[in-house]
Design a protein around this motif. Structure first.
Motif, short mmCIF file in Angstrom:
data_model
loop_
_atom_site.label_atom_id
_atom_site.label_comp_id
_atom_site.label_asym_id
_atom_site.label_seq_id
_atom_site.Cartn_x
_atom_site.Cartn_y
_atom_site.Cartn_z
N ALA A 161 0.84 -1.20 0.00
CA ALA A 161 0.00 0.00 0.00
C ALA A 161 0.87 1.25 0.00
O ALA A 161 1.95 1.27 0.57
CB ALA A 161 -0.91 0.01 1.22
N VAL A 162 0.39 2.28 -0.65
CA VAL A 162 1.03 3.59 -0.61
C VAL A 162 0.37 4.37 0.51
O VAL A 162 -0.85 4.40 0.62
CB VAL A 162 0.85 4.34 -1.95
N VAL A 163 1.19 4.99 1.35
CA VAL A 163 0.67 5.74 2.50
C VAL A 163 0.53 7.21 2.12
O VAL A 163 1.45 7.80 1.53
CB VAL A 163 1.60 5.59 3.72
N GLY A 164 -0.58 7.79 2.47
CA GLY A 164 -0.81 9.21 2.28
C GLY A 164 -1.02 9.88 3.62
O GLY A 164 -1.82 9.41 4.43
N LEU A 165 -0.27 10.94 3.86
CA LEU A 165 -0.39 11.69 5.12
C LEU A 165 -0.69 13.15 4.80
O LEU A 165 -0.13 13.71 3.86
CB LEU A 165 0.92 11.64 5.91
N SER A 166 -1.54 13.75 5.62
CA SER A 166 -1.86 15.15 5.43
C SER A 166 -1.83 15.87 6.77
O SER A 166 -2.29 15.34 7.77
CB SER A 166 -3.26 15.28 4.82
N ALA A 167 -1.26 17.05 6.76
CA ALA A 167 -1.22 17.89 7.96
C ALA A 167 -1.98 19.18 7.67
O ALA A 167 -1.76 19.81 6.64
CB ALA A 167 0.22 18.22 8.34
N LEU A 168 -2.87 19.52 8.57
CA LEU A 168 -3.62 20.77 8.41
C LEU A 168 -3.03 21.90 9.24
O LEU A 168 -3.24 23.06 8.94
CB LEU A 168 -5.08 20.56 8.77
N LEU A 169 -2.29 21.55 10.28
CA LEU A 169 -1.68 22.54 11.16
C LEU A 169 -0.20 22.23 11.32
O LEU A 169 0.21 21.07 11.28
CB LEU A 169 -2.35 22.51 12.54
N THR A 170 0.61 23.24 11.55
CA THR A 170 2.04 23.00 11.73
C THR A 170 2.31 22.13 12.96
O THR A 170 3.28 21.39 12.98
CB THR A 170 2.81 24.33 11.88
N THR A 171 1.43 22.16 13.93
CA THR A 171 1.64 21.35 15.14
C THR A 171 1.51 19.86 14.86
O THR A 171 2.03 19.06 15.63
CB THR A 171 0.63 21.75 16.25
N THR A 172 0.85 19.48 13.79
CA THR A 172 0.71 18.06 13.46
C THR A 172 1.86 17.54 12.60
O THR A 172 1.98 16.33 12.40
CB THR A 172 -0.61 17.80 12.72
N MET A 173 2.71 18.42 12.15
CA MET A 173 3.80 18.00 11.26
C MET A 173 4.84 17.15 11.98
O MET A 173 5.44 16.27 11.36
CB MET A 173 4.45 19.23 10.61
N GLU A 174 5.05 17.36 13.25
CA GLU A 174 6.02 16.56 13.99
C GLU A 174 5.58 15.10 14.06
O GLU A 174 6.39 14.19 13.95
CB GLU A 174 6.24 17.13 15.39
N ASN A 175 4.28 14.88 14.22
CA ASN A 175 3.76 13.52 14.21
C ASN A 175 3.95 12.89 12.83
O ASN A 175 4.25 11.70 12.72
CB ASN A 175 2.29 13.49 14.63
N VAL A 184 2.61 21.95 4.64
CA VAL A 184 3.67 21.07 4.17
C VAL A 184 4.29 21.59 2.88
O VAL A 184 3.59 22.16 2.03
CB VAL A 184 3.12 19.64 3.97
N THR A 185 5.58 21.37 2.71
CA THR A 185 6.31 21.80 1.52
C THR A 185 7.17 20.66 0.98
O THR A 185 7.39 19.67 1.67
CB THR A 185 7.24 22.98 1.84
N MET A 186 7.70 20.84 -0.21
CA MET A 186 8.63 19.86 -0.78
C MET A 186 9.87 19.76 0.10
O MET A 186 10.40 18.66 0.31
CB MET A 186 9.02 20.26 -2.20
N GLU A 187 10.32 20.87 0.63
CA GLU A 187 11.48 20.86 1.52
C GLU A 187 11.22 19.98 2.74
O GLU A 187 12.07 19.18 3.14
CB GLU A 187 11.81 22.29 1.96
N TYR A 188 10.04 20.09 3.32
CA TYR A 188 9.70 19.27 4.48
C TYR A 188 9.61 17.80 4.09
O TYR A 188 10.05 16.93 4.83
CB TYR A 188 8.39 19.75 5.11
#
Length: 98
Positions: free
Chosen positions: A31-45, A69-73
């Protein structure tokens, strides 16, 4: 958009633990995993999830997106693909099967 593109989506919900992702990966090999962050506070998770998946499932593909989220991240956390919009994710999935 992804389901509309012909792909099956297994929605694990919000605020998902690494363990829940690992169980889903074990039950759905390849499976391919897809992750989405709506807030910067969720990016660490997001970073912790990518690390855990890549440690156990080295060949897995992980795509990320969401407002902060960015390409850099994406490159920083070791994810495989970033898109600022859902159509980019659909195009990436199509590219994987060609």
């Amino acid at each position: 958009m992804i389901e509309g593109g012909g792909w099956e989506v297994i929605d694990l919900g919000v605020d998902v633990s690494a363990g829940k992702f690992m169980k889903a990966m074990d039950e759905n090999p390849g499976a391919v995993v897809g992750l989405s962050a709506l807030l910067t506070t969720t990016m660490e998770n997001m970073k912790r999830i990518v690390t855990a998946i890549k440690e156990k499932h080295k060949d897995s593909k992980i795509m990320i997106g969401g407002a902060p989220v960015t390409m850099e991240y994406c490159m920083k956390i070791g994810a495989d693909f970033y898109s600022p919009d859902p159509q980019g994710a659909v195009n990436y999935l199509k590219q994987l099967v060609l």
